[in-house]
Scaffold this motif. Structure first.
Motif, mmCIF file in Angstrom:
data_model
loop_
_atom_site.group_PDB
_atom_site.id
_atom_site.type_symbol
_atom_site.label_atom_id
_atom_site.label_comp_id
_atom_site.label_asym_id
_atom_site.label_seq_id
_atom_site.Cartn_x
_atom_site.Cartn_y
_atom_site.Cartn_z
ATOM 1 N N GLU A 4 -52.940 -8.420 -2.630
ATOM 2 C CA GLU A 4 -53.520 -8.921 -3.873
ATOM 3 C C GLU A 4 -54.587 -7.948 -4.359
ATOM 4 O O GLU A 4 -55.238 -7.278 -3.562
ATOM 5 C CB GLU A 4 -54.144 -10.306 -3.669
ATOM 6 N N ALA A 5 -54.750 -7.866 -5.678
ATOM 7 C CA ALA A 5 -55.757 -6.949 -6.214
ATOM 8 C C ALA A 5 -56.143 -7.339 -7.635
ATOM 9 O O ALA A 5 -55.299 -7.775 -8.422
ATOM 10 C CB ALA A 5 -55.225 -5.521 -6.205
ATOM 11 N N ASP A 6 -57.416 -7.182 -7.941
ATOM 12 C CA ASP A 6 -57.880 -7.302 -9.318
ATOM 13 C C ASP A 6 -57.773 -5.907 -9.922
ATOM 14 O O ASP A 6 -58.326 -4.942 -9.370
ATOM 15 C CB ASP A 6 -59.329 -7.794 -9.360
ATOM 16 N N CYS A 7 -57.049 -5.789 -11.010
ATOM 17 C CA CYS A 7 -56.805 -4.462 -11.570
ATOM 18 C C CYS A 7 -56.483 -4.558 -13.059
ATOM 19 O O CYS A 7 -56.338 -5.653 -13.606
ATOM 20 C CB CYS A 7 -55.645 -3.784 -10.840
ATOM 21 N N GLN A 8 -56.374 -3.393 -13.685
ATOM 22 C CA GLN A 8 -55.954 -3.349 -15.085
ATOM 23 C C GLN A 8 -54.478 -2.986 -15.138
ATOM 24 O O GLN A 8 -54.010 -2.130 -14.384
ATOM 25 C CB GLN A 8 -56.758 -2.323 -15.880
ATOM 26 N N VAL A 9 -53.764 -3.650 -16.037
ATOM 27 C CA VAL A 9 -52.330 -3.409 -16.186
ATOM 28 C C VAL A 9 -52.010 -3.118 -17.647
ATOM 29 O O VAL A 9 -52.535 -3.769 -18.554
ATOM 30 C CB VAL A 9 -51.514 -4.637 -15.708
ATOM 31 N N ARG A 10 -51.157 -2.122 -17.848
ATOM 32 C CA ARG A 10 -50.677 -1.794 -19.186
ATOM 33 C C ARG A 10 -49.186 -2.095 -19.255
ATOM 34 O O ARG A 10 -48.415 -1.672 -18.384
ATOM 35 C CB ARG A 10 -50.941 -0.322 -19.508
ATOM 36 N N HIS A 19 -55.212 -10.294 -12.232
ATOM 37 C CA HIS A 19 -54.956 -10.366 -10.789
ATOM 38 C C HIS A 19 -53.488 -10.075 -10.513
ATOM 39 O O HIS A 19 -52.598 -10.732 -11.056
ATOM 40 C CB HIS A 19 -55.316 -11.757 -10.272
ATOM 41 N N ALA A 20 -53.235 -9.078 -9.668
ATOM 42 C CA ALA A 20 -51.870 -8.718 -9.280
ATOM 43 C C ALA A 20 -51.622 -9.165 -7.846
ATOM 44 O O ALA A 20 -52.522 -9.112 -7.003
ATOM 45 C CB ALA A 20 -51.660 -7.211 -9.401
ATOM 46 N N ARG A 21 -50.399 -9.598 -7.584
ATOM 47 C CA ARG A 21 -50.065 -10.085 -6.247
ATOM 48 C C ARG A 21 -48.636 -9.695 -5.884
ATOM 49 O O ARG A 21 -47.715 -9.845 -6.684
ATOM 50 C CB ARG A 21 -50.221 -11.602 -6.184
ATOM 51 N N LEU A 22 -48.472 -9.194 -4.669
ATOM 52 C CA LEU A 22 -47.144 -8.876 -4.145
ATOM 53 C C LEU A 22 -46.646 -10.067 -3.336
ATOM 54 O O LEU A 22 -47.210 -10.398 -2.295
ATOM 55 C CB LEU A 22 -47.203 -7.647 -3.231
ATOM 56 N N ALA A 61 -44.363 -1.203 -16.621
ATOM 57 C CA ALA A 61 -45.700 -1.749 -16.401
ATOM 58 C C ALA A 61 -46.473 -0.787 -15.509
ATOM 59 O O ALA A 61 -45.932 -0.273 -14.519
ATOM 60 C CB ALA A 61 -45.616 -3.126 -15.749
ATOM 61 N N ALA A 62 -47.728 -0.528 -15.855
ATOM 62 C CA ALA A 62 -48.566 0.399 -15.088
ATOM 63 C C ALA A 62 -49.741 -0.366 -14.491
ATOM 64 O O ALA A 62 -50.541 -0.966 -15.214
ATOM 65 C CB ALA A 62 -49.069 1.518 -15.990
ATOM 66 N N PHE A 63 -49.836 -0.346 -13.161
ATOM 67 C CA PHE A 63 -50.881 -1.068 -12.436
ATOM 68 C C PHE A 63 -51.894 -0.061 -11.897
ATOM 69 O O PHE A 63 -51.551 0.803 -11.087
ATOM 70 C CB PHE A 63 -50.277 -1.846 -11.262
ATOM 71 N N ASP A 64 -53.140 -0.168 -12.323
ATOM 72 C CA ASP A 64 -54.193 0.744 -11.869
ATOM 73 C C ASP A 64 -54.760 0.211 -10.552
ATOM 74 O O ASP A 64 -55.700 -0.583 -10.536
ATOM 75 C CB ASP A 64 -55.288 0.840 -12.931
ATOM 76 N N LEU A 65 -54.189 0.675 -9.436
ATOM 77 C CA LEU A 65 -54.532 0.157 -8.109
ATOM 78 C C LEU A 65 -55.368 1.122 -7.277
ATOM 79 O O LEU A 65 -55.727 0.812 -6.144
ATOM 80 C CB LEU A 65 -53.247 -0.181 -7.346
#
Length: 206
Positions: A4-10, A19-22, A61-65
């Protein structure tokens, strides 16, 4: 950072923090917009400068992780098998009680030939037991006696029904001498709870 991660997504012409989650089979994002990307729908994955780019049928989709982007990419490219998630290793002694999933049994036979069905066998590394009613949780005490000190009982039950719930197994655990340590999705229709003997009690059983 785990799964899980708090991130910016485009995505398309949108950009949002969230919030992104695998999950086991999909990548989920909740923010100013929502995404749900099944691994089976992913066409390509790329990582550059800490940004995970995922191309799927809905677009890119681009996830800034940051530094964990490559780890996430690897998990999407190489998802763990069900048996890996359940801790089944080659050669383990496994007992199956009420498990009628043919696909699971096929996977299991490919990993170990020490499989016993219908009753718990002493010194099992893992016992898989299906429970459908709250009263079934009373079986945990006997199942505890069947596993090795470092073994496990996986309680499996149907999702979305009230006759047996996760809490039924959790609540019965202490009296049976077991503690719950992990929840997993056994299949689209079944959930599973891993229960083990507390570490402090294991030396007494050797």
């Amino acid at each position: 950072m785990g799964n899980e991660a708090d991130c910016q997504v485009r995505f398309r012409r949108q950009a949002s923090k969230g919030h992104a989650r695998l999950e086991e089979k999909e990548l989920i994002f909740r923010g100013g917009f929502r995404l749900k990307i099944p691994f089976g729908d992913v066409k390509s994955i790329d990582v550059k400068r800490g940004v995970l780019k995922v191309v799927f049928s809905g677009g890119e989709a681009a996830f800034d992780l940051g530094p964990d982007a490559e780890k996430w990419a690897d998990k999407i490219r190489n998802p763990r098998s069900l048996l890996d998630k359940l801790g089944v290793k080659p050669g383990m002694k496994v007992s199956l009680l009420g498990i009628d999933d043919d696909g699971f049994k096929k996977q299991l036979r490919a990993r170990t030939d020490n499989i016993n069905e219908g009753r718990p066998v002493k010194d099992s590394d893992i016992v898989f037991v299906k429970m459908t009613e709250a009263k079934d949780a009373a079986r945990l005490k006997r199942l505890r006696e069947a596993i090795k000190p470092d073994g496990a009982v996986w309680v499996v039950w149907p999702k979305g029904q009230k006759a047996f719930r996760e809490a039924d197994a959790r609540n019965a655990g202490p009296a049976a001498g077991l503690v719950d340590v992990k929840v997993a999705s056994f299949s689209d229709a079944l959930s599973a709870l891993k229960m083990v003997i507390p570490v402090k009690d294991r030396p007494l059983l050797r």
